[in-house]
Scaffold this active site. Sequence first.
Site, PDB file in Angstrom:
ATOM      1  CE  LYS A 139       8.103 -24.587  28.345  1.00  0.00           C
ATOM      2  NZ  LYS A 139       7.233 -24.364  29.470  1.00  0.00           N
ATOM      3  CE  LYS A 163       8.022 -18.959  35.163  1.00  0.00           C
ATOM      4  NZ  LYS A 163       7.304 -19.995  34.388  1.00  0.00           N
ATOM      5  CE  LYS A 187       9.815 -18.404  26.655  1.00  0.00           C
ATOM      6  NZ  LYS A 187       8.892 -18.200  27.759  1.00  0.00           N
TER       7      LYS A 187
HETATM    8  N1  AQP Z   1      11.204 -13.952  27.843  1.00  0.00           N
HETATM    9  C1  AQP Z   1       9.991 -13.488  28.052  1.00  0.00           C
HETATM   10  N2  AQP Z   1       9.661 -12.230  27.643  1.00  0.00           N
HETATM   11  C2  AQP Z   1       8.421 -11.731  27.847  1.00  0.00           C
HETATM   12  N3  AQP Z   1       7.441 -12.415  28.473  1.00  0.00           N
HETATM   13  C3  AQP Z   1       7.714 -13.661  28.909  1.00  0.00           C
HETATM   14  N4  AQP Z   1       6.980 -14.594  29.552  1.00  0.00           N
HETATM   15  C4  AQP Z   1       7.739 -15.682  29.768  1.00  0.00           C
HETATM   16  N5  AQP Z   1       8.968 -15.504  29.265  1.00  0.00           N
HETATM   17  C5  AQP Z   1       8.989 -14.249  28.721  1.00  0.00           C
HETATM   18  C6  AQP Z   1       5.613 -14.404  29.968  1.00  0.00           C
HETATM   19  O1  AQP Z   1       5.569 -14.662  31.372  1.00  0.00           O
HETATM   20  C7  AQP Z   1       4.426 -15.436  31.679  1.00  0.00           C
HETATM   21  C8  AQP Z   1       4.923 -16.743  32.274  1.00  0.00           C
HETATM   22  O2  AQP Z   1       4.223 -17.812  31.816  1.00  0.00           O
HETATM   23  P1  AQP Z   1       4.457 -19.296  32.264  1.00  0.00           P
HETATM   24  O3  AQP Z   1       4.859 -19.378  33.685  1.00  0.00           O
HETATM   25  O4  AQP Z   1       3.235 -20.039  31.870  1.00  0.00           O
HETATM   26  O5  AQP Z   1       5.665 -19.853  31.478  1.00  0.00           O
HETATM   27  P2  AQP Z   1       6.313 -19.627  30.121  1.00  0.00           P
HETATM   28  O6  AQP Z   1       5.542 -18.770  29.198  1.00  0.00           O
HETATM   29  O7  AQP Z   1       6.724 -20.975  29.599  1.00  0.00           O
HETATM   30  O8  AQP Z   1       7.560 -18.802  30.652  1.00  0.00           O
HETATM   31  P3  AQP Z   1       8.979 -19.254  30.992  1.00  0.00           P
HETATM   32  O9  AQP Z   1       9.640 -18.200  31.790  1.00  0.00           O
HETATM   33  O10 AQP Z   1       9.685 -19.656  29.725  1.00  0.00           O
HETATM   34  O11 AQP Z   1       8.785 -20.518  31.900  1.00  0.00           O
HETATM   35  P4  AQP Z   1       9.291 -21.995  31.769  1.00  0.00           P
HETATM   36  O12 AQP Z   1      10.772 -21.900  31.621  1.00  0.00           O
HETATM   37  O13 AQP Z   1       8.876 -22.664  33.035  1.00  0.00           O
HETATM   38  O14 AQP Z   1       8.641 -22.579  30.565  1.00  0.00           O
HETATM   39  C9  AQP Z   1       3.636 -15.583  30.389  1.00  0.00           C
HETATM   40  O15 AQP Z   1       2.689 -14.549  30.256  1.00  0.00           O
HETATM   41  C10 AQP Z   1       4.705 -15.464  29.353  1.00  0.00           C
HETATM   42  O16 AQP Z   1       4.209 -15.071  28.095  1.00  0.00           O
END
Ligand code: AQP
Length: 337
Positions: A123, A208, A205
């Site tokens: 990140k 969001k 990946k």
């Molecule tokens: N691409 C993905 N495929 C499968 N699972 C995913 N998760 C996130 N992206 C994928 C799972 O969704 C949950 C969200 O966790 P989070 O909100 O703590 O954030 P994260 O893992 O950092 O997910 P994002 O979407 O990438 O958010 P941002 O962009 O804000 O950092 C978790 O269970 C994650 O594994």
Amino acid sequence: MIKQKKSESSIAKIIFSGIQPSGNLNIGNYIGAISQWVEMQKDYDCIFSIVDYHAITVKQNPEILRKRIIEVTKIYLAAGIDPQKSIIFQQSTVPAHTELAWILNCYGTHIADLNKMTQFKDKTGDNKESASVGLYDYPVLMASDILLYGTDVVPVGEDQKQHVELTRDIARRFNGEFGPAFKVPTAVVRKEGARIMSLLDPTKKMSKSDDNQNNCISLLDSPENARKKIMRAVTDSGSDVVYDVENKPALANLLTIYAQLGIRQVNRLERDYAGKGYGDFKKDLADVVVKFLENFQAKYNAISDDEVLEILESGRQRAENIASKKLEEVRKLIGVR
Ligand code: AQP
């Protein structure tokens, strides 16, 4: 009025998981996390949080954050999380999370642990020095979220596995020093769909908070916009529809999305598309995604903000009830009470 689940003091295994209201939730979040939660409600006592204090580890616009907390709650409900069965709550409304995180910062976590976290490295890239301390320390808050509830199982996507491993280390170290305060949890990562990749770059990946939302299908995208995104998604060289992560990563990702949102398994899809090209495949995948979004959004739109606020307040009370007891036990163990 939401009834308290009888088994909150029971012997069923406990699940904790959460999502940050840090962007538009997408089909990666749905396939990798939320859809798995829905199934798990049958067999476990589940606690699902909207982890807003994780979201502020990167800058958030206050108005948008407020709106997203409601939005994420509605997404949980529309996906099938049942507030009668499971606890749904907003993390910042239960202060025990941040207090325990502080204690675990002092007892159980080493700087060397946090230096290993790949998500922090991914990140921040070359901007580590200007990242917030919160972003660096985020895995400890996540450990606190999990350990407060005597969690047995943490269902997550692949990217969060390392944080659950760290939670296990922290729990073991704390228990080693003060006695068995914490249950040591296990991460459950689903076999297929644990890492949905970006539509325009299958080495990355689907995330969001991605700046380019053409990489993602948001759960609240208009179906027609989602259709365009699928049709524009990159594919690999060749024309055969086969699942081959090494040589056809983009197609493997699209096949996974198709299988997870539709009703056909990947091997069945390979058979059905034998001799057809990518064009037919993508057109049908777009139909599957559109149908999924239409169903999902009809449920989402039927939920009112008032309903959400009532559910979050009930969830807060239920979560607080469990978390405050564990925190008091920990305070006593470390000698501040
Ligand atoms: N691409 C993905 N495929 C499968 N699972 C995913 N998760 C996130 N992206 C994928 C799972 O969704 C949950 C969200 O966790 P989070 O909100 O703590 O954030 P994260 O893992 O950092 O997910 P994002 O979407 O990438 O958010 P941002 O962009 O804000 O950092 C978790 O269970 C994650 O594994």
